[in-house]
Design an enzyme around this catalytic site. Structure first.
Site, PDB file in Angstrom:
ATOM      1  N   ILE A 218     104.965 -60.796   0.980  1.00 10.68           N
ATOM      2  CA  ILE A 218     105.746 -61.346   2.092  1.00 10.68           C
ATOM      3  C   ILE A 218     106.561 -62.550   1.632  1.00 10.68           C
ATOM      4  CG2 ILE A 218     105.623 -62.438   4.369  1.00 10.68           C
ATOM      5  CD1 ILE A 218     103.168 -60.627   4.889  1.00 10.68           C
ATOM      6  N   CYS A 219     105.979 -63.390   0.801  1.00 12.33           N
ATOM      7  CA  CYS A 219     106.709 -64.566   0.301  1.00 12.33           C
ATOM      8  C   CYS A 219     107.905 -64.142  -0.549  1.00 12.33           C
ATOM      9  CB  CYS A 219     105.778 -65.470  -0.492  1.00 12.33           C
ATOM     10  SG  CYS A 219     104.444 -66.178   0.493  1.00 12.33           S
TER      11      CYS A 219
END
Length: 164
Positions: A57-58
């Protein structure tokens, strides 16, 4: 209440709100240079704050903001994490994001403390997005209750665009 990996977490400091002036900071780039908010004076800023660039996600958040906002005039995307500067640089090289501005709060977590985003239980930063105008006034904030979820990209991008 914010959660990380399904567990409740607490933070050091207080989170900043719309209308406040963003706190200055001293963070480290992958080239081991110190950068402060003053280094980006006169520009609109998107502070894209992530737990670790090494997570899906990052990585997605960093790619999305950099690719979507890189062509906007007088706008910079500052991605902040506690990853080591070397890891940030390696990630940028692997992703072909040579112009991405990565900033590390690994040294003393002063950014995380000042912005109310340091997760006490993990010493990582919580996921958040702040948009600052050219004078560092906060015009948009999103603090994610579920740190393992993506931010509202469209709302953040619109917040930048309305600044002109």
């Amino acid at each position: 209440m914010a959660t990380f990996l399904g567990n409740p977490v607490t933070f050091t400091g207080s989170q900043l709100q719309v209308g406040e002036i963003a706190h200055d900071f001293s963070l480290i780039t992958p080239a081991l240079e110190k950068k402060s908010l003053a280094d980006f004076a006169g520009k609109k800023k998107v502070l894209s704050i992530i737990p670790s660039i090494d997570t899906g996600i990052c990585s997605m958040q960093t790619r999305h903001f950099n690719k979507t906002l890189s062509d906007l005039e007088d706008t910079v995307v500052l991605t902040v994490s506690v990853d080591l500067p070397f890891a940030q640089g390696k990630w940028c090289a692997a992703e072909g994001l040579d112009n991405a501005i990565m900033l590390s709060d690994y040294y003393d977590h002063s950014f995380g403390k000042a912005y109310g985003l340091l997760i006490n239980e993990w010493h990582l930063l919580a996921r958040a997005v702040l948009v600052l105008d050219a004078d560092n006034k906060i015009t948009y904030v999103e603090y994610l209750d579920n740190i393992n979820s993506e931010p509202n990209y469209d709302a953040a991008i619109e917040a930048v665009k309305v600044l002109g």
